[in-house]
Design an enzyme around this catalytic site. Structure first.
Site, mmCIF file in Angstrom:
data_model
loop_
_atom_site.group_PDB
_atom_site.id
_atom_site.type_symbol
_atom_site.label_atom_id
_atom_site.label_comp_id
_atom_site.label_asym_id
_atom_site.label_seq_id
_atom_site.Cartn_x
_atom_site.Cartn_y
_atom_site.Cartn_z
ATOM 1 N N CYS A 90 35.305 43.166 37.868
ATOM 2 C CA CYS A 90 34.998 42.193 37.345
ATOM 3 C C CYS A 90 33.477 41.356 37.473
ATOM 4 C CB CYS A 90 36.047 40.962 37.744
ATOM 5 S SG CYS A 90 36.223 39.527 36.718
ATOM 6 N N HIS B 122 41.244 43.607 36.998
ATOM 7 C CA HIS B 122 41.462 43.796 38.429
ATOM 8 C C HIS B 122 42.751 44.759 38.895
ATOM 9 C CE1 HIS B 122 39.206 40.154 39.513
ATOM 10 N NE2 HIS B 122 39.519 39.946 38.405
ATOM 11 N N GLU C 121 43.603 45.757 41.639
ATOM 12 C CA GLU C 121 44.066 45.472 42.763
ATOM 13 C C GLU C 121 45.425 44.442 42.951
ATOM 14 O OE1 GLU C 121 41.202 42.294 42.363
ATOM 15 O OE2 GLU C 121 41.329 44.270 41.847
#
Length: 528
Positions: free
Chosen positions: A90, A178, A180
Site C-alpha cells: 500500500c 493488504h 496480511e
C-alpha cells in the site's frame, strides 16, 4: 517460532519498516505463521542498521500518509541499494515508486476501500498460485500514475491499474492491497511467495526452538540469582512461570495475590495446579478482605480501578520485602507491548519501537518505580497466539492455554456500582453457568470472551406466584481476533435458553437474564 533470543541475538529474516499502519503488527504475525522470524522496526531505521542485521527481505508497511505531501514519512533511500528484496505494501509500494522515479497521485476515479477482485496479469514470482479474480483487501486513496523504469505490472483491479508491480532483476515488489488481512483470500500465498521463493528464507521459527533458546538465555542472564514473578493465572504469566521453572527451578518465586475478585474456584485451581501438581514455588497471598474493604461505598468504575491498582502495589511491595530479597522481576511483556502504536518511542540504537514503562500487572496499575529489580522478559518477542503455543508445549492445560481474557480488576468491574460479598457470590455463580454452557456446546474456543455482568438495579419478576424484585444478569459473548474490535457472538437459541433457565433457577438474587448485542466499537467488551 524461533525465540526471544532470536529477537535479542539472532537477526530477523524479515524486517517490516513501519510507516504508521494499523496492520504492521499483523504483517509480522503472518510472516511468523510461515515459521520465519520477523521484526517490526521504525521507518527511520538507517540502511546501515539494516545492513548490519542482514535480513533476507524488507517489507515497507502501509500508512496513513501520502508520499507527495510535505512531512510524509520516508525511509532511507539507500535501502534500495542494499541488494535485499523489498516488498512495498500500500503506502510502502507508493513510497518505493516515488523514490525510484515513478509518480503517485490521488486516485483519479475514486478511493478504493474494502474487498476487490484482483485480476492477475503476470502469475509468476510474487503472484505464483494466486488465482485471478481472488478477493484482496484495498484501503487507499492514492494510486500509482507512472511506474519507475524497469517496473512491470503484475495485477490490476477495476479501480486500480497498478495493483501489483515488480522490478524482477532487483527483487523489488509492490502490492496496493493488504495481503496480511484475513479478507485477502490469497494473501498468505503472496506472503509465502515473498518469504520463501523471493527471499529464500528457511523455516526456523518453531516453538521448541524458542523454548530451548529462551531457557538458555534466562540461565545466562540470571545465573544463581533469585527471580520474582507476579502470577495472575492468565496465559501470559502462567506460560512465563512454566518457562522460568524449567530454566531456573527453585530460584523462582511466584507471588499470587488473591484480591477476591476472581472467578469461582480459580484461586483453588491455580494453587493446586502450580504448587501441588507441578511443584512450582507459589506464595499465596490472601488479600480478599483488604481489597473489598477499600471498595466499600465506591461506585465509580475509574475509582474502583485506581483503588484496586493502588492496593495491588501496596501488597506487592510488602510481600516482596517479606519474601525477598530478589534480584530480578519477571514480566510477561509481549511483542505488542513493545510495538507502541504511537510510534514515538524509538530506540535510537536499534530503530525499534520500545516500551518505556514497566508493564502494568494484568491491567491493574504499574508496579512501584523504586523497586530495584532487573527485568527478565523472555516472552517479549512473542504474540499472544505464539505464547499459547509455547504454553501448550510446556505442558499448560487447556483451561489456562485457552482461557478467555480476564480483566485485572476481575469481577469488581463486572459488578456495576458498589462491590459487596453478596453481589460477588451471585455473579460468580452466574458467570460459571455462562462458561459451563458455552463449553458444553463446544463453543468456548470459538469465542473471544464469554461472561456475565451484574446490574445494580432491581427487576420485577414472578416466581411461584410471588412477585420478586431481584438483580438482572447480562450475558456478554463476543467474537474477535485481537480484542481491538469485536462483534457479539451469535449463539444458538438453545444455548441461550439453557443459560437463562439455569441462572434464574440456580442463582439466588437473580430473576432476569438479558443479552448484550453491542459490537466494539461503539461499545467496549467490558461494561466498566
Amino acid at each position: 517460532m524461533a525465540s526471544m533470543i532470536s529477537a535479542e541475538k539472532r537477526n530477523p529474516a524479515i524486517v517490516i519498516l513501519d510507516f504508521g499502519s494499523q496492520y504492521s503488527e499483523l504483517i509480522a504475525r503472518r510472516i511468523r505463521e510461515t515459521e520465519v522470524y520477523s521484526l517490526v522496526m521504525s521507518y527511520t531505521t538507517s540502511a546501515d542498521k539494516l545492513r548490519s542485521l542482514k535480513p533476507k527481505g524488507i517489507i515497507l508497511s502501509g500508512g496513513p500518509g501520502s508520499v507527495y505531501e510535505e512531512g510524509a514519512p520516508y525511509c532511507d533511500p539507500e535501502i534500495f541499494n542494499l541488494g535485499i528484496p523489498v516488498l512495498g505494501v500500500c503506502y510502502g509500494m507508493q513510497l518505493m515508486v516515488h523514490e525510484l522515479g515513478g509518480s503517485v497521485k490521488p486516485a483519479t476515479g475514486k478511493a478504493e476501500y474494502g474487498k476487490a477482485p484482483l485480476e492477475v496479469d503476470d502469475p509468476t514470482a510474487l503472484l505464483t498460485n494466486v488465482i485471478s479474480g481472488s478477493t484482496m483487501w484495498m484501503s487507499h486513496g492514492d494510486s500509482v500514475q507512472k511506474l519507475p523504469k524497469g517496473f512491470v505490472r503484475l495485477a490490476h483491479t477495476s479501480n486500480t491499474l497498478e495493483a501489483a508491480i515488480a522490478l524482477h532483476d532487483k527483487s523489488f515488489y509492490g502490492v496496493q492491497f493488504h495481503p496480511e488481512v484475513v479478507h485477502s483470500t490469497h494473501g498468505m500465498v503472496v506472503i509465502r511467495n515473498f518469504v520463501y521463493d523471493i527471499c529464500s528464507c528457511e523455516p526456523d521459527w518453531t516453538t521448541n526452538l524458542f523454548i530451548d533458546e529462551a531457557v538458555s538465555q534466562v540461565q545466562q542472564q540470571v545465573g544463581d540469582k533469585k527471580v520474582l514473578l507476579a502470577l495472575s493465572g492468565g496465559v501470559d504469566s502462567s506460560t512465563l512461570a512454566f518457562l522460568l521453572n524449567k530454566a531456573i527451578g527453585p530460584q523462582l518465586t511466584c507471588m499470587f495475590i488473591d484480591q477476591g475478585f476472581m472467578r469461582k474456584g480459580e484461586p483453588e485451581f491455580l494453587m493446586s495446579f502450580f504448587d501441588e501438581k507441578f511443584k512450582i514455588n507459589v506464595e499465596y497471598i490472601n488479600a480478599r478482605e483488604r481489597f473489598i474493604s477499600q471498595l466499600k461505598g465506591v461506585t465509580d468504575p475509574e475509582q474502583k480501578r485506581k483503588i484496586i491498582g493502588r492496593e495491588f502495589i501496596r501488597v506487592f511491595e510488602e510481600e516482596s520485602l517479606r519474601l525477598g530479597p530478589f534480584d530480578y522481576l519477571a514480566q510477561g511483556t509481549l511483542y505488542p507491548d513493545v510495538i507502541e502504536s504511537s510510534g514515538t518511542n524509538i530506540d535510537p540504537k536499534t530503530g525499534e519501537r520500545i516500551a518505556v514503562k514497566i508493564k502494568s500487572h494484568h491491567n491493574v496499575g504499574g508496579l512501584p518505580k523504586d523497586l530495584q529489580f532487573k527485568l527478565v522478559e523472555p516472552l517479549r518477542r512473542l504474540f499472544k497466539d505464539e505464547v499459547r503455543k509455547v504454553g501448550k508445549s510446556l505442558g499448560l492445560p487447556d483451561e489456562i492455554v485457552r482461557r478467555h481474557p480476564f480483566p485485572g480488576p476481575g469481577l469488581a468491574i463486572r459488578i456495576l456500582g458498589e462491590v459487596t460479598h453478596e453481589k460477588l457470590n451471585c455473579l460468580r455463580d452466574a458467570d460459571l453457568i455462562v462458561r459451563e454452557e458455552i463449553n458444553n456446546a463446544g463453543l468456548y474456543n470459538k469465542i473471544w470472551q464469554a461472561f456475565a455482568v451484574l446490574l445494580p438495579v432491581y427487576s420485577v419478576g414472578v416466581m411461584g406466584d410471588q412477585r420478586t424484585y431481584a438483580w438482572p444478569i447480562v450475558v456478554r459473548c463476543v467474537s474477535s481476533e485481537d480484542g481491538m474490535t469485536a462483534d457479539w457472538s451469535r449463539l444458538p437459541y438453545a444455548v441461550l435458553e439453557k443459560i437463562s433457565n439455569r441462572i434464574v433457577n440456580e442463582v439466588e438474587g437473580v430473576n432476569r437474564v438479558v443479552l448484550d448485542i453491542t459490537s466494539k466499537p461503539p461499545g467496549t467488551i467490558e461494561w466498566e
